[in-house]
Motif scaffolding. Structure first.
Motif, mmCIF file in Angstrom:
data_model
loop_
_atom_site.group_PDB
_atom_site.id
_atom_site.type_symbol
_atom_site.label_atom_id
_atom_site.label_comp_id
_atom_site.label_asym_id
_atom_site.label_seq_id
_atom_site.Cartn_x
_atom_site.Cartn_y
_atom_site.Cartn_z
ATOM 1 N N PHE A 373 41.807 46.554 6.270
ATOM 2 C CA PHE A 373 41.560 47.263 4.837
ATOM 3 C C PHE A 373 40.169 48.074 4.830
ATOM 4 O O PHE A 373 40.253 49.120 4.745
ATOM 5 C CB PHE A 373 41.214 46.214 3.856
ATOM 6 N N TYR A 377 39.397 52.428 4.727
ATOM 7 C CA TYR A 377 38.951 53.107 3.867
ATOM 8 C C TYR A 377 37.797 53.904 4.483
ATOM 9 O O TYR A 377 37.594 55.384 4.110
ATOM 10 C CB TYR A 377 38.167 52.159 2.892
ATOM 11 N N ILE A 399 41.744 46.752 -2.597
ATOM 12 C CA ILE A 399 40.766 46.033 -1.840
ATOM 13 C C ILE A 399 40.025 45.287 -2.818
ATOM 14 O O ILE A 399 39.977 44.013 -2.791
ATOM 15 C CB ILE A 399 40.022 46.846 -1.132
ATOM 16 N N MET A 418 49.806 50.485 1.915
ATOM 17 C CA MET A 418 49.282 50.292 3.120
ATOM 18 C C MET A 418 49.986 50.724 4.505
ATOM 19 O O MET A 418 49.434 51.511 5.384
ATOM 20 C CB MET A 418 48.766 48.732 3.431
#
Length: 442
Positions: A373, A377, A399, A418
């Motif tokens: 995750f 980002y 998130i 995702m």
């Protein structure tokens, strides 16, 4: 015809991903709250039909994490049996419960890989996806409009789509409850705008996208009673939106002129959120349940930093809850719901993806969480192109939502996002590699 089929496939898969109150849950249990579970076998067959299996690094991270928790679960089966003297805990067999919990990430992995392969196979996949997501955005806007109209009426709007016929007085779209729709709406607010710009769609199409996204955001935010959604809009989306407008030359003037309106909206949202929190701080069942759950999860993590797996979770989590609710400052909260966790394993969870997995995988989960995750980002944050704001906003929202107030067990729209970002990152890296090759050759 091929274009229509590929677009239709994206449309159906994404529609089923955001449908999270499937009536068959009453027959097959909680895992059937999403219809995706019934498609995992066909999806797996589709994956295996390809001679060359394309696994991204994120897919590998996911596979390694599932394998890690599986090993931990096997280790803790005899440990829990020794401590408890039986495989039964709160009338639940820990082996069967571990298998049930294992099915969730396994089905998610299959779904993730299936969606990733949809994007990776053939050309113009992003164009097909854009057509599907734009159509769904329009349908969601229409559904949202009529659902709000029916909120104060006794008539239930589209009750046949839900698992029960009880009147629900808050917005929930195709999900079980309102707290679940924040991730759905942020994806359908921001991703269509990103795709319209990224694919350089005609101006008229962009204007339609902007109009629908603005309508969904303002209309839902005004009627929203979800504390989690309002909180994340304030702490994540709003600051990023202001930064986006300030860095965009054409929007900078609009930002300064419209700053009083933005301030009024922000104050309005903060007042609603503060009033809700103040009214419910010591009376809300939700607040007492969540705080106690987070503390119990942290206690399990501290005492077992490598995790306790799906099997050990059933034993150690209730024990941690007992210890937490006996502390003086927590006992003043409304603990009616959390005490129910001590008598059944049916709803045994922290209600957040992060804290559940913190107990399952411990430090192994933290490594996975960062790689799967957070690093994603960071990747999209390094680009100066302001259009990537429309990627970072829903990603950060998802998130933080998984950290604060929802689980991802059947939130397949999050895993769809995702997988899309995975394919997008691969496409961007390929473009950068080709540009570098051209630079060196010249």
């Amino acid at each position: 015809m091929k274009i229509k089929i590929k677009t239709l496939l994206f449309f159906v898969v994404l529609l089923l991903a955001l449908y999270q109150d499937f009536p068959l849950v009453n027959i097959f249990g909680e895992i059937a709250r999403s219809p995706i579970i019934f498609l995992t076998i066909p999806m797996l067959i589709y994956i295996l039909m390809h001679q060359k299996l394309i696994l991204s690094k994120y897919t590998r991270y996911f596979m390694y994490y599932i394998l890690y928790v599986l090993i931990i679960s096997l280790i803790f089966i005899p440990i829990v049996y020794y401590l408890n003297g039986s495989f039964l805990i709160i009338k639940e067999n820990i082996i069967l419960k571990a298998i049930k919990l294992f099915v969730y990430p396994l089905s998610i992995l299959i779904f993730y890989q299936f969606v990733y392969m949809l994007f990776s196979s053939g050309k113009n996949s992003f164009d097909y996806f854009f057509n599907a997501v734009f159509t769904l955005q329009v349908l969601l806007a229409v559904y949202l409009f009529f659902e709000v109209i029916f909120l104060k009426k006794e008539t239930i709007f589209a009750s046949f789509l839900h698992s029960d016929n009880l009147k629900y007085y808050r917005v929930r779209l195709l999900t079980l409850e309102e707290s679940w729709i924040g991730t759905v709406l942020t994806i359908f607010i921001f991703i269509p705008i990103f795709l319209a710009n990224y694919l350089k769609k005609p101006k008229k199409i962009k204007q339609k996208i902007y109009a629908f996204s603005t309508f969904i955001f303002l209309y839902y935010t005004f009627f929203s009673e979800s504390k989690g959604y309002l909180l994340l809009i304030i702490v994540s989306v709003l600051p990023m939106a202001i930064q986006y407008m300030y860095s965009h030359n054409k929007l900078r003037k609009v930002l300064f002129v419209g700053s009083p309106i933005i301030l009024i909206i922000a104050v309005f949202v903060v007042m609603i959120l503060q009033k809700t929190i103040d009214d419910q701080l010591h009376t809300s069942i939700t607040f007492g349940t969540r705080l106690t759950s987070y503390l119990a999860s942290l206690k399990v993590f501290i005492t077992h930093p490598f995790g306790v797996g799906w099997s050990g979770f059933i034993y150690y989590y209730p024990e941690a809850i007992r210890d937490i609710i006996n502390t003086s400052w927590v006992s003043t909260l409304n603990l009616q719901e959390i005490k129910g966790y001590l008598t059944t394993t049916k709803a045994l969870s922290t209600k957040t993806d992060f804290f559940d997995n913190l107990m399952y995988g411990g430090l192994g989960f933290i490594v996975f969480f960062y790689n799967f995750f957070i690093k994603r980002y960071f990747f999209f944050s390094k680009f100066r192109d302001t259009n990537f704001f429309f990627i970072k906003a829903p990603l950060l929202f998802c998130i933080l939502a998984g950290l604060i107030y929802i689980t991802f067990y059947i939130k397949y729209e999050v895993w769809f996002l995702m997988a899309f970002l995975d394919a997008l990152q691969s496409q961007i890296n390929n473009k950068i590699s080709k540009e570098n090759e051209n630079t060196y050759s010249s």
